[in-house]
Write an enzyme that holds these catalytic residues in place. Structure first.
Site, PDB file in Angstrom:
ATOM      1  N   ASN A   1       0.066  -2.034 -14.826  1.00  0.00           N
ATOM      2  CA  ASN A   1      -1.309  -1.988 -15.343  1.00  0.00           C
ATOM      3  C   ASN A   1      -1.965  -3.368 -15.337  1.00  0.00           C
ATOM      4  O   ASN A   1      -3.111  -3.518 -14.912  1.00  0.00           O
ATOM      5  CB  ASN A   1      -1.325  -1.397 -16.760  1.00  0.00           C
ATOM      6  CG  ASN A   1      -0.825   0.029 -16.773  1.00  0.00           C
ATOM      7  OD1 ASN A   1      -0.592   0.616 -15.714  1.00  0.00           O
ATOM      8  ND2 ASN A   1      -0.642   0.584 -17.958  1.00  0.00           N
TER       9      ASN A   1
ATOM     10  N   ASN B   1     -34.398   1.146  20.515  1.00  0.00           N
ATOM     11  CA  ASN B   1     -34.401   1.521  19.097  1.00  0.00           C
ATOM     12  C   ASN B   1     -33.806   0.434  18.199  1.00  0.00           C
ATOM     13  O   ASN B   1     -32.796  -0.170  18.553  1.00  0.00           O
ATOM     14  CB  ASN B   1     -33.607   2.815  18.899  1.00  0.00           C
ATOM     15  CG  ASN B   1     -34.256   3.993  19.600  1.00  0.00           C
ATOM     16  OD1 ASN B   1     -35.477   4.052  19.721  1.00  0.00           O
ATOM     17  ND2 ASN B   1     -33.439   4.921  20.066  1.00  0.00           N
TER      18      ASN B   1
ATOM     19  N   LYS C   1     -36.967   4.111  25.682  1.00  0.00           N
ATOM     20  CA  LYS C   1     -36.756   3.734  24.292  1.00  0.00           C
ATOM     21  C   LYS C   1     -35.905   2.484  24.098  1.00  0.00           C
ATOM     22  O   LYS C   1     -34.944   2.248  24.817  1.00  0.00           O
ATOM     23  CB  LYS C   1     -36.070   4.885  23.525  1.00  0.00           C
ATOM     24  CG  LYS C   1     -36.915   6.115  23.344  1.00  0.00           C
ATOM     25  CD  LYS C   1     -38.134   5.901  22.462  1.00  0.00           C
ATOM     26  CE  LYS C   1     -37.776   5.747  21.007  1.00  0.00           C
ATOM     27  NZ  LYS C   1     -37.257   6.981  20.428  1.00  0.00           N
TER      28      LYS C   1
ATOM     29  N   SER D   1      -1.353   5.574  -3.883  1.00  0.00           N
ATOM     30  CA  SER D   1      -2.504   4.745  -3.489  1.00  0.00           C
ATOM     31  C   SER D   1      -2.157   3.823  -2.326  1.00  0.00           C
ATOM     32  O   SER D   1      -2.979   3.030  -1.879  1.00  0.00           O
ATOM     33  CB  SER D   1      -2.994   3.906  -4.686  1.00  0.00           C
ATOM     34  OG  SER D   1      -1.935   3.153  -5.231  1.00  0.00           O
TER      35      SER D   1
ATOM     36  N   GLN E   1      -7.088   4.197 -10.639  1.00  0.00           N
ATOM     37  CA  GLN E   1      -6.657   4.029  -9.253  1.00  0.00           C
ATOM     38  C   GLN E   1      -7.819   4.320  -8.291  1.00  0.00           C
ATOM     39  O   GLN E   1      -7.841   3.825  -7.170  1.00  0.00           O
ATOM     40  CB  GLN E   1      -5.482   4.964  -8.977  1.00  0.00           C
ATOM     41  CG  GLN E   1      -4.897   4.807  -7.602  1.00  0.00           C
ATOM     42  CD  GLN E   1      -3.530   5.447  -7.511  1.00  0.00           C
ATOM     43  OE1 GLN E   1      -2.568   4.911  -8.052  1.00  0.00           O
ATOM     44  NE2 GLN E   1      -3.445   6.595  -6.870  1.00  0.00           N
TER      45      GLN E   1
ATOM     46  N   SER F   1     -31.995   5.282  24.259  1.00  0.00           N
ATOM     47  CA  SER F   1     -31.895   6.703  23.980  1.00  0.00           C
ATOM     48  C   SER F   1     -31.181   7.361  25.143  1.00  0.00           C
ATOM     49  O   SER F   1     -31.326   6.929  26.289  1.00  0.00           O
ATOM     50  CB  SER F   1     -33.299   7.286  23.825  1.00  0.00           C
ATOM     51  OG  SER F   1     -33.294   8.664  24.132  1.00  0.00           O
TER      52      SER F   1
ATOM     53  N   THR G   1     -51.167  -4.650   1.203  1.00  0.00           N
ATOM     54  CA  THR G   1     -50.825  -3.906  -0.015  1.00  0.00           C
ATOM     55  C   THR G   1     -51.113  -2.459   0.337  1.00  0.00           C
ATOM     56  O   THR G   1     -52.037  -2.191   1.122  1.00  0.00           O
ATOM     57  CB  THR G   1     -51.670  -4.346  -1.232  1.00  0.00           C
ATOM     58  OG1 THR G   1     -53.050  -4.142  -0.911  1.00  0.00           O
ATOM     59  CG2 THR G   1     -51.466  -5.810  -1.587  1.00  0.00           C
ATOM     60  N   HIS G   2     -50.319  -1.538  -0.206  1.00  0.00           N
ATOM     61  CA  HIS G   2     -50.443  -0.110   0.156  1.00  0.00           C
ATOM     62  C   HIS G   2     -50.311   0.097   1.667  1.00  0.00           C
ATOM     63  O   HIS G   2     -50.840   1.058   2.206  1.00  0.00           O
ATOM     64  CB  HIS G   2     -51.769   0.482  -0.339  1.00  0.00           C
ATOM     65  CG  HIS G   2     -52.099   0.113  -1.749  1.00  0.00           C
ATOM     66  ND1 HIS G   2     -51.686   0.854  -2.836  1.00  0.00           N
ATOM     67  CD2 HIS G   2     -52.776  -0.953  -2.257  1.00  0.00           C
ATOM     68  CE1 HIS G   2     -52.112   0.272  -3.950  1.00  0.00           C
ATOM     69  NE2 HIS G   2     -52.765  -0.837  -3.632  1.00  0.00           N
TER      70      HIS G   2
ATOM     71  N   LYS H   1     -10.594   1.575  -6.346  1.00  0.00           N
ATOM     72  CA  LYS H   1     -10.451   0.680  -5.183  1.00  0.00           C
ATOM     73  C   LYS H   1     -11.347   1.036  -4.019  1.00  0.00           C
ATOM     74  O   LYS H   1     -12.024   0.166  -3.450  1.00  0.00           O
ATOM     75  CB  LYS H   1      -8.986   0.653  -4.742  1.00  0.00           C
ATOM     76  CG  LYS H   1      -8.147  -0.116  -5.736  1.00  0.00           C
ATOM     77  CD  LYS H   1      -6.694   0.185  -5.641  1.00  0.00           C
ATOM     78  CE  LYS H   1      -6.017  -0.161  -6.939  1.00  0.00           C
ATOM     79  NZ  LYS H   1      -6.452   0.680  -8.085  1.00  0.00           N
TER      80      LYS H   1
ATOM     81  N   TYR I   1      -5.218   1.809 -20.104  1.00  0.00           N
ATOM     82  CA  TYR I   1      -5.181   2.202 -18.694  1.00  0.00           C
ATOM     83  C   TYR I   1      -5.055   3.718 -18.555  1.00  0.00           C
ATOM     84  O   TYR I   1      -4.301   4.365 -19.281  1.00  0.00           O
ATOM     85  CB  TYR I   1      -3.993   1.532 -17.981  1.00  0.00           C
ATOM     86  CG  TYR I   1      -3.866   1.978 -16.531  1.00  0.00           C
ATOM     87  CD1 TYR I   1      -4.535   1.317 -15.523  1.00  0.00           C
ATOM     88  CD2 TYR I   1      -3.094   3.108 -16.201  1.00  0.00           C
ATOM     89  CE1 TYR I   1      -4.446   1.751 -14.203  1.00  0.00           C
ATOM     90  CE2 TYR I   1      -3.005   3.545 -14.888  1.00  0.00           C
ATOM     91  CZ  TYR I   1      -3.686   2.862 -13.897  1.00  0.00           C
ATOM     92  OH  TYR I   1      -3.601   3.296 -12.600  1.00  0.00           O
TER      93      TYR I   1
ATOM     94  N   GLU J   1     -32.103   0.073  10.993  1.00  0.00           N
ATOM     95  CA  GLU J   1     -32.077   1.466  10.520  1.00  0.00           C
ATOM     96  C   GLU J   1     -30.759   1.774   9.817  1.00  0.00           C
ATOM     97  O   GLU J   1     -30.735   2.385   8.750  1.00  0.00           O
ATOM     98  CB  GLU J   1     -32.281   2.436  11.690  1.00  0.00           C
ATOM     99  CG  GLU J   1     -33.730   2.489  12.155  1.00  0.00           C
ATOM    100  CD  GLU J   1     -33.920   3.396  13.373  1.00  0.00           C
ATOM    101  OE1 GLU J   1     -35.067   3.691  13.679  1.00  0.00           O
ATOM    102  OE2 GLU J   1     -32.928   3.796  14.013  1.00  0.00           O
TER     103      GLU J   1
HETATM  104  N1  ARG Z   1      -1.574   2.261  -8.224  1.00  0.00           N
HETATM  105  C1  ARG Z   1      -1.970   2.094  -9.586  1.00  0.00           C
HETATM  106  C2  ARG Z   1      -3.488   1.816  -9.639  1.00  0.00           C
HETATM  107  O1  ARG Z   1      -4.039   1.542  -8.643  1.00  0.00           O
HETATM  108  C3  ARG Z   1      -1.230   0.964 -10.215  1.00  0.00           C
HETATM  109  C4  ARG Z   1      -1.118   1.061 -11.692  1.00  0.00           C
HETATM  110  C5  ARG Z   1      -0.245   2.223 -12.050  1.00  0.00           C
HETATM  111  N2  ARG Z   1      -0.002   2.282 -13.456  1.00  0.00           N
HETATM  112  C6  ARG Z   1       0.451   3.396 -14.028  1.00  0.00           C
HETATM  113  N3  ARG Z   1       0.627   3.351 -15.335  1.00  0.00           N
HETATM  114  N4  ARG Z   1       0.740   4.487 -13.372  1.00  0.00           N
HETATM  115  O2  ARG Z   1      -4.118   1.863 -10.674  1.00  0.00           O
END
Ligand code: ARG
Length: 472
Positions: free
Chosen positions: A120, A295, A293, A33, A332, A287, A165-166, A335, A327, A300
């Site tokens: 964790n 825009n 144009k 990660s 992971q 454009s 309205t509408h 994120k 966990y 948008e």
């Molecule tokens: N990179 C992991 C995550 O984002 C960290 C936790 C990893 N824990 C594990 N038991 N492998 O969740």
């Protein structure tokens, strides 16, 4: 250390003595990660320093170890801030990268940092610290947007426009009143954000992998050092709860839905068909083929980006669905959707807070549009009711009048008193319509008569603006 500091170095190694071979190269890339969780670097260090401080206070590590950890972390922080830190794919994530570098710098003290802790509870803590910081930044930007709306509403408290309205002309309103509807929406968003912050601001550390730890830790001290309001009460829940991230994305989705409604209106108003507003060139693009144009790209795109934020919410909900305690590596994947929602909301709010004060209102065009479409027909009906006619009869009388005006291609205000009585079918009841009807048939007369809290009269808009300023 590798010479290329910005690309990830990639030295496969066995996970631990339990393993007989290095992890497969593709598996390493698949499971890492570090490509995205580097964004946690500074909060990860803050969390580690608070943990180390507590370990030393509780005599689980020595004061000398704590000092070494602090010195090492200061060096690591400066390496990260100057872009010198050598992030390694083989070390999987931000936590292991920083810990490995710490051990490289300070030796055994670095190896003791992870006592009574797991990645964790560490990653859950980082996520909360990072999100809390970003909630505060977003709240400030949202406040700037709300302030910009208040200022523009105040300026246009008496600017007449057609209310729809509408998407059909309904009744005259003031532009300030229309804008204040968005102030209400964004104020609710702020209150949802603050509510969510309360649940973000709890400390997972101490839960370790899932079951807690046998060391004599002090979780309250760590919570206090990191500015948390308290601790997560159950160790299993502490490491596996992502409700707070889902709640944030729910807040973000509702906010973006509001932004998309405002965007849609800006796009309509900017279209020459409406011609109600103009935007400075710096918020628009041209454009490549049609030279005439201009825009409205910003509204948008904001309308379009609403969809990706909904996607972030659905990603997180689906990620957590049916996960057994506690966990799982699935987490992971929490994120990137969260980062995306935070970045999208923050950029969108900033650009809207910049743009709103520069909306140029074409008051004349709005007024003309409000005067067409029989926007004061309801005022005539209400007038007849106040003179003694039942509302349904009044409604029918005015419907006849509007039909006659459509045929004659004129407005209600073009008729004189006897014509008005005639087209309403009230020739025989002249007492029901007098000269005092004419001011009420003007659009200003109409909005001015809506004098109650939450009404569109200019005075009421100013009251709402003052109330809004007190809230900010
Ligand atoms: N990179 C992991 C995550 O984002 C960290 C936790 C990893 N824990 C594990 N038991 N492998 O969740």
């Amino acid at each position: 250390m590798s010479s290329s500091k910005n690309s990830l170095s990639n030295k496969a190694q066995a996970w631990s003595a339990r393993f007989n071979e290095p992890v497969d190269e593709l598996v390493q890339r698949y499971t890492a990660s570090i490509g995205f969780d580097q964004r946690f670097a500074l909060v990860d260090i803050a969390g580690s320093l608070a943990h180390a401080e507590m370990l030393a206070k509780q005599k689980i590590i020595s004061i000398q170890d704590l000092e070494s950890i602090k010195n090492g972390m200061a060096k690591i922080r400066s390496e990260i801030e100057s872009g010198q830190f050598n992030w390694q794919l083989a070390l999987e994530d931000v936590h292991l990268n920083i810990e490995a570098r710490l051990t490289e710098l300070v030796g055994d003290a670095g190896k003791r940092l992870h006592t009574g802790r797991s990645r964790n509870d560490q990653v859950a803590t980082d996520l909360r610290l990072w999100l809390r910081d970003n909630v505060d930044i977003i709240s400030t930007t949202l406040q700037a947007l709300r302030l910009a709306i208040l200022d523009l509403s105040e300026k246009h408290a008496a600017t007449i426009m057609p209310g729809h309205t509408h998407l059909q002309v309904a009744q005259p309103i003031t532009f300030g009143h229309h804008l204040m509807a968005y102030f209400e929406m964004f104020s609710r968003d702020e209150s949802r954000l603050q509510d969510c912050r309360k649940r973000i601001n709890k400390l997972p550390l101490g839960a370790a992998a899932l079951a807690g730890t046998s060391y004599p830790i002090n979780r309250d001290l760590v919570a206090q050092l990191l500015g948390f309001d308290g601790i997560c009460d159950n160790s299993l829940d502490a490491v596996s709860d992502r409700d707070f991230a889902i709640e944030f994305c729910a807040f973000a989705s509702i906010l973006m839905m509001h932004i998309s409604r405002l965007s849609e209106e800006l796009i309509l108003w900017l279209s020459p068909r409406f011609g109600f507003i103009d935007l400075p060139d710096r918020f628009c693009t041209g454009s490549s083929i049609m030279p005439q144009k201009k825009n409205p790209d910003v509204p948008e795109l904001a309308r379009g980006k609403t969809g990706r934020v909904y996607g972030d919410l659905i990603s997180l909900l689906t990620l957590m669905k049916s996960q057994p305690l506690a966990y799982n590596k699935d987490n992971q994947e929490d994120k990137e959707p969260l980062f995306d929602a935070v970045d999208t909301v923050q950029d969108t709010l900033r650009i809207f807070a910049d743009m709103i004060p520069h909306i140029q209102v074409q008051a004349k065009t709005m007024l003309v549009a409000a005067e067409g479409g029989f926007a004061t027909a309801t005022d005539l009906a209400d007038y007849l009711v106040k003179k003694g006619l039942a509302f349904r009869d009044a409604h029918e009388a005015v419907a006849h009048a509007v039909k006659a005006c459509v045929e004659r291609q004129c407005m209600l205000t073009d008729l004189n008193l006897s014509e008005l009585r005639l087209v309403c079918g009230l020739k025989n009841r002249p007492e029901l319509i007098g000269d005092d009807i004419f001011p009420l048939l003007t659009v200003m007369g109409s909005v001015q008569s809506r004098q109650h809290p939450g009404g569109t009269a200019p005075e009421q808009v100013l009251v709402a603006v003052t109330r809004g300023r007190e809230k900010l």
